[in-house]
Design a protein around this motif. Structure first.
Motif, PDB file in Angstrom:
ATOM      1  N   ILE A   1       0.799  -1.215   0.000  1.00  0.00           N
ATOM      2  CA  ILE A   1       0.000   0.000   0.000  1.00  0.00           C
ATOM      3  C   ILE A   1       0.835   1.269   0.000  1.00  0.00           C
ATOM      4  O   ILE A   1       0.443   2.283  -0.568  1.00  0.00           O
ATOM      5  CB  ILE A   1      -0.941  -0.038   1.219  1.00  0.00           C
ATOM      6  CG1 ILE A   1      -1.995   1.044   1.101  1.00  0.00           C
ATOM      7  CG2 ILE A   1      -0.173   0.146   2.499  1.00  0.00           C
ATOM      8  CD1 ILE A   1      -3.177   0.739   1.944  1.00  0.00           C
TER       9      ILE A   1
ATOM     10  N   SER B   1       0.635   3.816  -5.129  1.00  0.00           N
ATOM     11  CA  SER B   1       0.327   5.017  -5.914  1.00  0.00           C
ATOM     12  C   SER B   1       1.503   5.391  -6.809  1.00  0.00           C
ATOM     13  O   SER B   1       1.378   6.183  -7.712  1.00  0.00           O
ATOM     14  CB  SER B   1       0.029   6.174  -4.968  1.00  0.00           C
ATOM     15  OG  SER B   1       1.170   6.435  -4.190  1.00  0.00           O
TER      16      SER B   1
ATOM     17  N   GLU C   1      -3.534  -4.794   6.771  1.00  0.00           N
ATOM     18  CA  GLU C   1      -3.530  -3.710   5.775  1.00  0.00           C
ATOM     19  C   GLU C   1      -4.762  -2.810   5.883  1.00  0.00           C
ATOM     20  O   GLU C   1      -4.751  -1.697   5.389  1.00  0.00           O
ATOM     21  CB  GLU C   1      -3.474  -4.294   4.367  1.00  0.00           C
ATOM     22  CG  GLU C   1      -2.228  -5.077   4.069  1.00  0.00           C
ATOM     23  CD  GLU C   1      -1.256  -4.280   3.225  1.00  0.00           C
ATOM     24  OE1 GLU C   1      -1.683  -3.791   2.173  1.00  0.00           O
ATOM     25  OE2 GLU C   1      -0.084  -4.142   3.632  1.00  0.00           O
ATOM     26  N   ARG C   2      -5.798  -3.315   6.525  1.00  0.00           N
ATOM     27  CA  ARG C   2      -7.063  -2.563   6.505  1.00  0.00           C
ATOM     28  C   ARG C   2      -6.953  -1.172   7.117  1.00  0.00           C
ATOM     29  O   ARG C   2      -7.380  -0.210   6.490  1.00  0.00           O
ATOM     30  CB  ARG C   2      -8.139  -3.367   7.226  1.00  0.00           C
ATOM     31  CG  ARG C   2      -8.522  -4.589   6.454  1.00  0.00           C
ATOM     32  CD  ARG C   2     -10.031  -4.610   6.283  1.00  0.00           C
ATOM     33  NE  ARG C   2     -10.400  -5.844   5.663  1.00  0.00           N
ATOM     34  CZ  ARG C   2     -11.176  -6.747   6.247  1.00  0.00           C
ATOM     35  NH1 ARG C   2     -11.672  -6.519   7.453  1.00  0.00           N
ATOM     36  NH2 ARG C   2     -11.482  -7.853   5.623  1.00  0.00           N
TER      37      ARG C   2
ATOM     38  N   GLU D   1      -5.308   1.130   4.771  1.00  0.00           N
ATOM     39  CA  GLU D   1      -6.164   1.564   3.674  1.00  0.00           C
ATOM     40  C   GLU D   1      -7.136   2.634   4.142  1.00  0.00           C
ATOM     41  O   GLU D   1      -7.368   3.628   3.433  1.00  0.00           O
ATOM     42  CB  GLU D   1      -6.940   0.379   3.105  1.00  0.00           C
ATOM     43  CG  GLU D   1      -6.157  -0.364   2.054  1.00  0.00           C
ATOM     44  CD  GLU D   1      -6.823  -1.674   1.675  1.00  0.00           C
ATOM     45  OE1 GLU D   1      -8.057  -1.755   1.763  1.00  0.00           O
ATOM     46  OE2 GLU D   1      -6.079  -2.605   1.319  1.00  0.00           O
ATOM     47  N   ALA D   2      -7.650   2.418   5.368  1.00  0.00           N
ATOM     48  CA  ALA D   2      -8.598   3.396   5.898  1.00  0.00           C
ATOM     49  C   ALA D   2      -7.931   4.754   6.022  1.00  0.00           C
ATOM     50  O   ALA D   2      -8.508   5.783   5.646  1.00  0.00           O
ATOM     51  CB  ALA D   2      -9.109   2.930   7.264  1.00  0.00           C
TER      52      ALA D   2
ATOM     53  N   GLN E   1      -5.308   5.786   4.395  1.00  0.00           N
ATOM     54  CA  GLN E   1      -4.986   6.300   3.061  1.00  0.00           C
ATOM     55  C   GLN E   1      -6.201   6.945   2.405  1.00  0.00           C
ATOM     56  O   GLN E   1      -6.096   7.975   1.763  1.00  0.00           O
ATOM     57  CB  GLN E   1      -4.473   5.158   2.185  1.00  0.00           C
ATOM     58  CG  GLN E   1      -3.758   5.651   0.950  1.00  0.00           C
ATOM     59  CD  GLN E   1      -3.469   4.533  -0.006  1.00  0.00           C
ATOM     60  OE1 GLN E   1      -4.204   3.551  -0.046  1.00  0.00           O
ATOM     61  NE2 GLN E   1      -2.402   4.668  -0.763  1.00  0.00           N
ATOM     62  N   SER E   2      -7.356   6.317   2.644  1.00  0.00           N
ATOM     63  CA  SER E   2      -8.570   6.829   2.001  1.00  0.00           C
ATOM     64  C   SER E   2      -8.952   8.206   2.547  1.00  0.00           C
ATOM     65  O   SER E   2      -9.724   8.919   1.928  1.00  0.00           O
ATOM     66  CB  SER E   2      -9.725   5.853   2.200  1.00  0.00           C
ATOM     67  OG  SER E   2     -10.100   5.872   3.545  1.00  0.00           O
ATOM     68  N   THR E   3      -8.411   8.600   3.702  1.00  0.00           N
ATOM     69  CA  THR E   3      -8.677   9.934   4.213  1.00  0.00           C
ATOM     70  C   THR E   3      -7.724  10.940   3.585  1.00  0.00           C
ATOM     71  O   THR E   3      -7.764  12.119   3.898  1.00  0.00           O
ATOM     72  CB  THR E   3      -8.499  10.012   5.736  1.00  0.00           C
ATOM     73  OG1 THR E   3      -7.122   9.786   6.036  1.00  0.00           O
ATOM     74  CG2 THR E   3      -9.362   9.010   6.451  1.00  0.00           C
ATOM     75  N   GLY E   4      -6.827  10.445   2.742  1.00  0.00           N
ATOM     76  CA  GLY E   4      -5.908  11.359   2.064  1.00  0.00           C
ATOM     77  C   GLY E   4      -4.586  11.529   2.781  1.00  0.00           C
ATOM     78  O   GLY E   4      -3.835  12.461   2.505  1.00  0.00           O
TER      79      GLY E   4
ATOM     80  N   ILE F   1       0.583   7.467   7.204  1.00  0.00           N
ATOM     81  CA  ILE F   1       0.163   6.061   7.240  1.00  0.00           C
ATOM     82  C   ILE F   1       1.106   5.267   8.123  1.00  0.00           C
ATOM     83  O   ILE F   1       0.702   4.478   8.964  1.00  0.00           O
ATOM     84  CB  ILE F   1       0.166   5.448   5.816  1.00  0.00           C
ATOM     85  CG1 ILE F   1      -0.806   6.189   4.917  1.00  0.00           C
ATOM     86  CG2 ILE F   1      -0.186   3.975   5.872  1.00  0.00           C
ATOM     87  CD1 ILE F   1      -0.862   5.620   3.524  1.00  0.00           C
TER      88      ILE F   1
END
Lengths: 291, 281
Positions: B107, B111, B185-186, B189-190, B192-195, B201
């Protein structure tokens, strides 16, 4: 303010107090750790400057340079192979001895087999149960004793007792690892799943029958897996026992180090690497296969 | 032999082949290891054993001797602490690099690259290098390291610290990287999804997950380091090991008893402290 609110406030205050306290204890712990580091730094005469100075760094670089190329003449290689075989032999027989020691003590060292739990819940003679604690405590004490003294010290002792050679190495490994495995085995025995034991007991089986049909089948895979793991450890230890005169690769490494035979040393280290890695793979393979 | 697991009851030659090989190797090993239990029953062996056992009692408890032992005992603790600290300093960065999900895939990097660019290749190289170094560090035993460092920096506790640092650095690095690989990893990811950026992270999703595990393993290794630093003295690297060797070689077995008691208390103390700290985590 109603009752529930008061309770919630109280709870919040309690939580805040607990947080403060845990934060304080964290800081105290960190401060203690810092003090420990400073004290240890001063006591252990660390001189990193020397390590990275031209002088010290140069000495290390020069040493590393002298290691190359490895001496691969037939005589040296044959000697390294011979040493590797001897180390393997010491580790195998040593581990075998340790299993014998561990098995003869582990059963006495697990509470549920000696005096407590399901097997003894029908025992009405309390004094007998108390008496049964004696072998338990004795076995635990012996295992502790065997385990506490490191292999190297056992090797020193056995070299004194039986003379130089691989045999004291075998004894040292066997005795120390016997203590370690005995403890692990006893823990496995205490963690046994009780349902099979109970169902066998309800059929009227005796204690020996329960041991063989309900307990041993459960613990055997773990026993084997622990033994293989300790064998991996022992091959590494067997390789250095030679430093105190107990044969194997270690003896040859010690000689090469002492006599400044750096290129032979590298050959021996390569042999050690191959041996240790090989044993690791073999043991992992066997564990997958057996367990 | 194929490596697919066989079902229960299917016949396999595996046990027979391995059993036979094992017996052969064992028989050869028995001969090579010069096993000879008879030694203990011969007159000389019996005499040695007797001398050793009777010599160990009573322990040497004279004030002079105990006073002399204070310094090496403290030194043993100091070596173990500093050695473990250096091991962490070596093991943590190398362990990070030796983690595939950290250094080149997963993760933190998804990108960044598509395909196989030069940066990616560089990272994979670093990963391989770190793994190789760790494996080199831990495959050479502490004793050999200690001996080499005694050569390089002279007698005393310092080579002991370096030996433990390097050898345990290799072990810690390997176990750290295993812990790092198994991170969930969850949460990452959470976050990361907040930017959140990579550093965020790392510090908020990743670090809190691994901290308890690596602390507890490091403590365990410190316990081992106490034991090890007590015997590295055999090759001249400080601590009570040196004393133990001297006493055994001089046949002063009652001193050996005292030293073993000291060693026993050191190890038990380390066990206690590390259990206590672990329960605080």
């Amino acid at each position: 303010m109603n009752h529930a609110d008061a309770n919630a406030d109280q709870l919040a205050a309690l939580k805040a107090g607990a947080r403060d306290r845990s934060r304080a204890s964290t800081w105290a712990l960190l401060a203690l750790l810092g003090a420990l580091f400073v004290w240890s730094y001063q006591g252990s005469e660390i001189d990193l400057g020397m390590l990275f100075s031209a002088d010290g760094g140069g000495a290390i670089a020069e040493y590393v340079e002298r290691l190359f190329p490895p001496d691969l003449s037939a005589k040296v290689v044959a000697d390294a192979v011979e040493g590797a075989w001897e180390t393997l032999a010491i580790s195998l027989i040593g581990t075998l001895l340790s299993v014998v020691i561990a098995l003869s003590l582990a059963f006495f060292g697990s509470r549920n087999l000696v005096y407590a739990g399901l097997l003894y819940e029908m025992e009405s003679r309390r004094h007998l149960v108390l008496l049964r604690r004696i072998p338990y405590l004795a076995a635990k004490a012996i295992l502790n004793f065997l385990r506490t003294i490191p292999e190297m010290l056992w090797a020193l002792v056995f070299v004194f007792l039986v003379g130089l050679g691989p045999f004291p190495g075998v004894l040292a490994l066997g005795v120390h690892t016997g203590g370690v495995l005995g403890k692990l085995f006893a823990e496995v025995l205490e963690d046994v799943d009780l349902q099979p034991v109970e169902s066998l007991q309800s059929t009227g089986a005796g204690k020996i029958q329960i041991l063989f049909y309900a307990i041993l089948p459960q613990v055997l895979p773990q026993f084997i897996s622990y033994t293989l793991y300790r064998w991996e450890v022992n091959i590494r230890v067997a390789a250095v026992l030679g430093f105190v005169g107990a044969g194997g690769l270690g003896q040859r490494i010690h000689i090469a180090l002492s006599l400044f035979l750096e290129q032979q040393l590298l050959t021996l280290l390569i042999a050690l690497y191959v041996l240790v890695t090989g044993v690791d793979y073999l043991s992992a393979y066997l564990r997958r296969r057996v367990v | 032999m194929n490596s697919t697991p066989r079902t229960l009851g299917s016949r396999s030659i595996f046990p027979y082949v391995f059993g036979g090989l094992f017996l052969l190797v064992l028989a050869d090993s028995w001969r090579r290891a010069e096993v000879d239990p008879g030694i203990f029953f011969e007159a000389e062996g019996r005499e040695h054993l007797w001398r050793f056992v009777t010599g160990m009692y009573p322990p040497e408890l004279s004030w002079d001797f105990l006073e002399l032992m204070v310094r090496p005992t403290l030194e043993t603790i100091q070596i173990s602490v500093m050695g473990t600290l250096i091991a962490v300093l070596i093991g943590f960065p190398l362990g990070l690099l030796a983690t595939s999900t950290f250094s080149f895939q997963g993760i933190l990097h998804e990108s960044e690259y598509r395909g196989f660019g030069p940066r990616h290749a560089f990272k994979v190289c670093l990963y391989g290098l770190a793994r190789g170094l760790l494996s080199l560090f831990r495959c050479i035993p502490e004793f050999v390291w200690a001996f080499m460092f005694v050569r390089a920096v002279g007698l005393g506790p310092f080579p002991g610290v370096l030996a433990i640092g390097v050898a345990y650095g290799g072990m810690l690095g390997k176990v750290y990287s295993e812990i790092f690989e198994s991170v969930n990893e969850r949460p990452l990811e959470a976050i990361q999804s907040t930017g959140a950026g990579r550093l965020q992270i790392f510090f908020y999703g990743w670090f809190p997950q691994v901290l308890p595990n690596i602390t507890s393993y490091t403590l365990y290794r410190w316990e081992c380091a106490v034991r090890t630093s007590a015997i590295l003295g055999l090759v001249g690297a400080g601590g009570i090991g040196q004393q133990i060797e001297i006493s055994i070689r001089m046949f002063n077995f009652h001193e050996v008893t005292t030293l073993l008691i000291i060693l026993f208390s050191l190890v038990a103390g380390a066990d206690y402290v590390s259990a206590k700290v672990r329960s605080l985590l």
